[in-house]
Design a protein around this motif. Structure first.
Motif, PDB file in Angstrom:
ATOM      1  N   LEU A  21      71.984  42.766  43.653  1.00 58.21           N
ATOM      2  CA  LEU A  21      72.270  44.168  43.956  1.00 58.21           C
ATOM      3  C   LEU A  21      71.002  44.902  44.404  1.00 58.21           C
ATOM      4  CD1 LEU A  21      74.140  46.651  43.923  1.00 58.21           C
ATOM      5  CD2 LEU A  21      73.594  46.902  41.484  1.00 58.21           C
ATOM      6  N   ALA A  22      69.896  44.652  43.718  1.00 56.10           N
ATOM      7  CA  ALA A  22      68.638  45.314  44.081  1.00 56.10           C
ATOM      8  C   ALA A  22      68.213  44.954  45.495  1.00 56.10           C
ATOM      9  CB  ALA A  22      67.544  44.944  43.079  1.00 56.10           C
ATOM     10  N   GLY A  23      68.327  43.686  45.860  1.00 54.51           N
ATOM     11  CA  GLY A  23      67.953  43.280  47.206  1.00 54.51           C
ATOM     12  C   GLY A  23      68.843  43.891  48.265  1.00 54.51           C
ATOM     13  N   LEU A  24      70.150  43.964  48.001  1.00 53.87           N
ATOM     14  CA  LEU A  24      71.060  44.554  48.974  1.00 53.87           C
ATOM     15  C   LEU A  24      70.829  46.053  49.128  1.00 53.87           C
ATOM     16  CD1 LEU A  24      74.376  42.682  48.084  1.00 53.87           C
ATOM     17  CD2 LEU A  24      72.851  42.260  50.019  1.00 53.87           C
ATOM     18  N   VAL A  36      64.176  39.077  47.435  1.00 57.91           N
ATOM     19  CA  VAL A  36      64.842  39.467  46.188  1.00 57.91           C
ATOM     20  C   VAL A  36      66.293  38.992  46.184  1.00 57.91           C
ATOM     21  CG1 VAL A  36      65.577  41.434  44.795  1.00 57.91           C
ATOM     22  CG2 VAL A  36      63.294  41.414  45.819  1.00 57.91           C
ATOM     23  N   VAL A  37      66.978  39.086  47.337  1.00 55.92           N
ATOM     24  CA  VAL A  37      68.344  38.575  47.434  1.00 55.92           C
ATOM     25  C   VAL A  37      68.379  37.071  47.162  1.00 55.92           C
ATOM     26  CG1 VAL A  37      70.267  38.182  49.023  1.00 55.92           C
ATOM     27  CG2 VAL A  37      69.142  40.399  48.971  1.00 55.92           C
ATOM     28  N   VAL A  38      67.446  36.347  47.761  1.00 55.93           N
ATOM     29  CA  VAL A  38      67.378  34.893  47.526  1.00 55.93           C
ATOM     30  C   VAL A  38      67.107  34.594  46.058  1.00 55.93           C
ATOM     31  CG1 VAL A  38      66.093  32.794  48.079  1.00 55.93           C
ATOM     32  CG2 VAL A  38      66.671  34.419  49.888  1.00 55.93           C
ATOM     33  N   SER A  39      66.247  35.368  45.429  1.00 58.16           N
ATOM     34  CA  SER A  39      65.960  35.139  44.007  1.00 58.16           C
ATOM     35  C   SER A  39      67.193  35.384  43.161  1.00 58.16           C
ATOM     36  CB  SER A  39      64.813  36.052  43.553  1.00 58.16           C
ATOM     37  OG  SER A  39      65.225  37.403  43.487  1.00 58.16           O
ATOM     38  N   GLY A  40      67.989  36.418  43.504  1.00 56.19           N
ATOM     39  CA  GLY A  40      69.215  36.650  42.754  1.00 56.19           C
ATOM     40  C   GLY A  40      70.192  35.501  42.872  1.00 56.19           C
ATOM     41  N   LEU A  41      70.364  34.978  44.081  1.00 54.28           N
ATOM     42  CA  LEU A  41      71.259  33.831  44.263  1.00 54.28           C
ATOM     43  C   LEU A  41      70.744  32.603  43.522  1.00 54.28           C
ATOM     44  CD1 LEU A  41      72.059  34.243  48.083  1.00 54.28           C
ATOM     45  CD2 LEU A  41      73.524  34.821  46.132  1.00 54.28           C
ATOM     46  N   THR A  42      69.433  32.393  43.530  1.00 50.13           N
ATOM     47  CA  THR A  42      68.861  31.249  42.813  1.00 50.13           C
ATOM     48  C   THR A  42      69.037  31.403  41.308  1.00 50.13           C
ATOM     49  OG1 THR A  42      67.213  31.053  44.579  1.00 50.13           O
ATOM     50  CG2 THR A  42      66.794  29.839  42.543  1.00 50.13           C
ATOM     51  N   GLN A  43      68.849  32.610  40.781  1.00 49.94           N
ATOM     52  CA  GLN A  43      69.075  32.838  39.355  1.00 49.94           C
ATOM     53  C   GLN A  43      70.532  32.582  38.974  1.00 49.94           C
ATOM     54  OE1 GLN A  43      67.278  36.859  39.410  1.00 49.94           O
ATOM     55  NE2 GLN A  43      66.101  36.216  37.620  1.00 49.94           N
ATOM     56  N   ALA A  60      73.501  37.402  34.611  1.00 48.01           N
ATOM     57  CA  ALA A  60      73.502  38.863  34.686  1.00 48.01           C
ATOM     58  C   ALA A  60      72.273  39.372  35.443  1.00 48.01           C
ATOM     59  CB  ALA A  60      73.553  39.460  33.276  1.00 48.01           C
ATOM     60  N   GLU A  61      71.120  38.766  35.175  1.00 46.92           N
ATOM     61  CA  GLU A  61      69.917  39.162  35.906  1.00 46.92           C
ATOM     62  C   GLU A  61      70.010  38.789  37.379  1.00 46.92           C
ATOM     63  OE1 GLU A  61      66.544  37.558  33.948  1.00 46.92           O
ATOM     64  OE2 GLU A  61      67.000  38.512  32.023  1.00 46.92           O
ATOM     65  N   GLY A  62      70.651  37.655  37.674  1.00 46.75           N
ATOM     66  CA  GLY A  62      70.841  37.283  39.064  1.00 46.75           C
ATOM     67  C   GLY A  62      71.703  38.279  39.822  1.00 46.75           C
ATOM     68  N   LEU A  63      72.770  38.758  39.178  1.00 50.14           N
ATOM     69  CA  LEU A  63      73.613  39.771  39.813  1.00 50.14           C
ATOM     70  C   LEU A  63      72.834  41.059  40.028  1.00 50.14           C
ATOM     71  CD1 LEU A  63      76.975  39.243  37.870  1.00 50.14           C
ATOM     72  CD2 LEU A  63      76.479  38.603  40.232  1.00 50.14           C
ATOM     73  N   ARG A  73      60.160  32.454  55.291  1.00 51.17           N
ATOM     74  CA  ARG A  73      59.163  32.928  54.323  1.00 51.17           C
ATOM     75  C   ARG A  73      59.830  33.626  53.155  1.00 51.17           C
ATOM     76  NH1 ARG A  73      55.201  36.348  58.077  1.00 51.17           N
ATOM     77  NH2 ARG A  73      57.241  37.259  58.554  1.00 51.17           N
ATOM     78  N   ALA A  74      60.838  34.466  53.452  1.00 50.39           N
ATOM     79  CA  ALA A  74      61.559  35.153  52.378  1.00 50.39           C
ATOM     80  C   ALA A  74      62.303  34.155  51.491  1.00 50.39           C
ATOM     81  CB  ALA A  74      62.530  36.165  52.974  1.00 50.39           C
ATOM     82  N   LEU A  75      62.836  33.097  52.087  1.00 50.54           N
ATOM     83  CA  LEU A  75      63.523  32.069  51.296  1.00 50.54           C
ATOM     84  C   LEU A  75      62.563  31.393  50.330  1.00 50.54           C
ATOM     85  CD1 LEU A  75      66.049  30.330  50.766  1.00 50.54           C
ATOM     86  CD2 LEU A  75      65.313  28.842  52.640  1.00 50.54           C
ATOM     87  N   ALA A  76      61.382  31.032  50.806  1.00 54.42           N
ATOM     88  CA  ALA A  76      60.407  30.352  49.952  1.00 54.42           C
ATOM     89  C   ALA A  76      59.925  31.263  48.830  1.00 54.42           C
ATOM     90  CB  ALA A  76      59.226  29.872  50.790  1.00 54.42           C
ATOM     91  N   VAL A  77      59.588  32.512  49.174  1.00 55.01           N
ATOM     92  CA  VAL A  77      59.099  33.436  48.155  1.00 55.01           C
ATOM     93  C   VAL A  77      60.202  33.802  47.181  1.00 55.01           C
ATOM     94  CG1 VAL A  77      58.162  35.746  47.804  1.00 55.01           C
ATOM     95  CG2 VAL A  77      57.286  34.326  49.649  1.00 55.01           C
ATOM     96  N   GLY A  78      61.454  33.903  47.663  1.00 59.95           N
ATOM     97  CA  GLY A  78      62.565  34.204  46.762  1.00 59.95           C
ATOM     98  C   GLY A  78      62.782  33.118  45.720  1.00 59.95           C
ATOM     99  N   ILE A  79      62.649  31.877  46.116  1.00 63.40           N
ATOM    100  CA  ILE A  79      62.772  30.779  45.140  1.00 63.40           C
ATOM    101  C   ILE A  79      61.660  30.866  44.102  1.00 63.40           C
ATOM    102  CG2 ILE A  79      62.667  28.267  44.890  1.00 63.40           C
ATOM    103  CD1 ILE A  79      63.990  28.032  47.623  1.00 63.40           C
ATOM    104  N   ALA A  80      60.449  31.173  44.560  1.00 66.01           N
ATOM    105  CA  ALA A  80      59.340  31.323  43.611  1.00 66.01           C
ATOM    106  C   ALA A  80      59.582  32.488  42.659  1.00 66.01           C
ATOM    107  CB  ALA A  80      58.030  31.522  44.376  1.00 66.01           C
ATOM    108  N   MET A  81      60.123  33.586  43.166  1.00 58.50           N
ATOM    109  CA  MET A  81      60.459  34.716  42.300  1.00 58.50           C
ATOM    110  C   MET A  81      61.454  34.300  41.221  1.00 58.50           C
ATOM    111  SD  MET A  81      60.955  37.926  44.905  1.00 58.50           S
ATOM    112  CE  MET A  81      59.582  38.782  45.676  1.00 58.50           C
TER     113      MET A  81
END
Length: 610
Positions: free
Chosen positions: A353-356, A148-155, A346-349, A303-311
């Motif tokens: 936050l949710a991941g942290l 989820v943290v990776v997805s936020g950074l990607t967003q 805004a969704e990325g932030l 694995r978390a990095l790959a799934v976070g990008i997909a998210m």
């Protein structure tokens, strides 16, 4: 009222004006609308955790209680919604961990490494929502939070680089129509699973919602009448039944279920609910007040990095469609590029936050809440902000957040049925802007929607066929290709922009603002707050150039606004006139309601007082 040629008396800005009701009535109505958003949001959050938690491993240490996970998600969603309505796209969008987060999270949490006959490690998905997987629940949840943290950074990267706005600008009706339709259809499995707890309860909620929003949509209860204006008359009350057509059935059905349970009348399949609802028989009592923090850092792995990008990719496609859907249902102009970019940031932030905080899902625009707003014709920013503040308060109290788990599963299923059906209908309505008789368009729509349903079905039955030899890459492909929304958006975008076709055939307007509300830049709906705009001396520097309109674009907006105020007239109204409760979308060019004077009863515009 769609495309009316004359402005209402005393109207100010094209999209954010309102003939305000008395303050007390306005506040009460905003609180009721906020509760309505919270009810829909609770259904989605409970469905998300209900399907995710059984996929976690059964080993020790155990994952936190479901009430604590709900509290973390509620807190992050509330903060993200406040950012979205104030600094993001400025649309009244509620934030939730969407189903585009669910599929990759289940793939990651239920991941097993096994050796095939050649000794190659492959990623396999859990065959059922409640299958048992050995391992540590806490470690698996930490890895999901890392994704989820990776997805936020990607967003954030996609929004600040302008990729989201660039792609959204090139999405015509032949991209939006199948994408929005699949967004609605992709939730049918989850809705059926929840409704199966008690189809009688779910059908009762659907029946009441349809009756209030469609058959009795023009009924007005006389407890919120407008004051007498100088030289005028008292305006009719707000169409209460339609405006609260989700909250009233939700509350009524919950009360009926509570009465039946008190009288010991069997109405629910208790065995199935107890078996599939992890917190149904929990004896754990969460605290009344607690900071929504797990105390542990998310686990970042390949694995978390790959799934976070997909998210991030799947949720970005979902959010871009949700921005267009929200403007469409509320008859606002189509969002411009800078609004889409800010919204995704805004969704990325919020996801970061949710991941942290240790939540199991990030934040994305809620399709269900957007559809509920279109169904009730509620375009209030204030109500979304009230709902966001309630989410923050619930996030600070796991005991109160745990009360959401007491809502019957069938009620959640009924809410999903009535809300996601609006997304399907809105997607179908976009076909009217293109030449649907064209062989090109028929192929694009049929192929994209068919493949979006076929590929996830095939990979769900035989995930071992997707083996590249590196597990993170397998998880990335598996997470992307099992999300129907991503497949539809990618295939339709690729085919629409590579297969030749005339502008008329593709449904592209010949004039700015024609037909589909393309004049998004001409409306102040999506502009930054005045105070913040004055703090930004220039929008030419990176990344501000992608987050706010430039000087030349502002001049073009002012010129278009002077020449085309009639194209923004429909966005001024949050509730349609009496008798039009069942007409969410009007086909342009029909000539209906073009020259009539707007009625005084057409009220409840976007509230911006918060």
């Amino acid at each position: 009222m769609n495309g009316g040629r004359r402005r209402a008396t005393g109207a100010g800005s094209p999209a954010l004006t309102a003939r305000s009701p008395p303050k007390m009535c306005s506040r009460v109505l905003s609180c009721c609308l906020g509760l309505q958003h919270l009810a829909v949001q609770a259904s989605l959050l409970c469905a998300f955790h209900l399907l995710l938690l059984p996929a976690l491993p059964e080993g020790q240490p155990r994952a936190p209680a479901a009430s604590e996970l709900l509290a973390r998600s509620l807190f992050a969603c509330g903060v993200s919604a406040l950012l979205q309505t104030s600094l993001g796209s400025r649309l009244p969008l509620v934030q939730i961990p969407s189903f585009e987060y669910l599929v990759p999270a289940v793939v990651l949490s239920s991941h097993l490494s096994r050796a095939d006959r050649n000794g190659t490690a492959v990623a396999i998905a859990c065959p059922a929502p409640h299958c048992a997987v050995t391992g540590s629940q806490a470690a698996s949840l930490q890895e999901v939070s890392g994704a989820v943290v990776v997805s936020g950074l990607t967003q954030l990267a996609l929004g600040m680089s302008g990729v989201c706005g660039w792609a959204a600008r090139r999405c015509g009706p032949m991209v939006l129509a199948p994408s929005l339709s699949i967004i609605g259809l992709s939730a049918y499995k989850e809705a059926a699973f929840l409704c199966s707890a008690s189809w009688g309860v779910a059908l009762l909620l659907m029946l009441l919602t349809i009756t209030f929003s469609q058959h009795l949509g023009s009924c007005r209860l006389p407890f919120c009448a407008r004051p007498r204006a100088p030289g005028g008359s008292v305006e009719p009350a707000v169409p209460t039944l339609r405006t609260l057509s989700v909250l009233l059935p939700f509350a009524a059905v919950c009360i009926v279920c509570a009465i039946l349970q008190h009288l010991r009348v069997p109405w629910d399949s208790l065995d199935a609910a107890a078996a599939r609802f992890p917190w149904a028989n929990s004896t754990f009592h969460p605290p009344w007040l607690q900071l929504p923090y797990s105390g542990e850092w998310p686990l970042l792995t390949p694995r978390a990095l790959a799934v976070g990008i997909a998210m991030a990719v799947g949720c970005s496609v979902n959010s871009a469609g949700c921005y267009v859907l929200c403007g469409r249902l509320l008859r606002a102009p189509r969002p411009p590029q800078h609004a889409c970019n800010r919204g995704l940031c805004a969704e990325g932030l919020g996801s970061l936050l949710a991941g942290l905080l240790g939540a199991a899902g990030g934040t994305a625009a809620s399709i269900a809440n957007t559809c509920a707003g279109g169904l009730t014709q509620d375009g209030s920013r204030l109500s979304v902000q009230v709902s966001a503040l309630a989410c923050v308060a619930l996030g600070m109290s796991p005991r109160l957040a745990g009360l959401l788990t007491r809502i019957p599963l069938a009620v959640h299923g009924g809410v999903l049925c009535v809300t996601y059906a609006v997304a399907v209908g809105t997607g179908i309505s976009y076909f009217q802007h293109a030449d649907i008789d064209s062989g090109r368009n028929i192929f694009i729509v049929g192929f994209t929607m068919f493949m979006a349903l076929l590929v996830p079905r095939w990979l769900g039955a035989a995930p071992a066929h997707l083996a590249t030899g590196w597990v993170p890459l397998d998880l990335l492909f598996l997470s992307l290709l099992t999300v129907p929304v991503f497949l539809t958006g990618f295939l339709s975008f690729f085919l629409e922009n590579t297969v030749s076709g005339t502008p008329e055939e593709r449904g592209l307007p010949q004039k700015a603002g024609a037909g589909d509300g393309e004049r998004g830049e001409a409306s102040p709906v999506y502009a930054l707050p005045a105070g913040l705009s004055r703090l930004l001396p220039s929008c030419k520097a990176f990344p501000c150039c992608f987050l706010c309109p430039g000087h030349e674009e502002e001049e073009e907006e002012e010129k278009e606004e002077e020449d085309g105020e009639d194209g923004c007239r429909a966005a001024e109204e949050g509730v349609v006139a009496a008798g039009e409760g069942t007409r969410l979308l009007l086909k342009p060019g029909t000539g209906e309601a073009q020259d009539r004077e707007p009625s005084q009863a057409e009220t409840l515009a976007w509230h911006t007082g918060a």
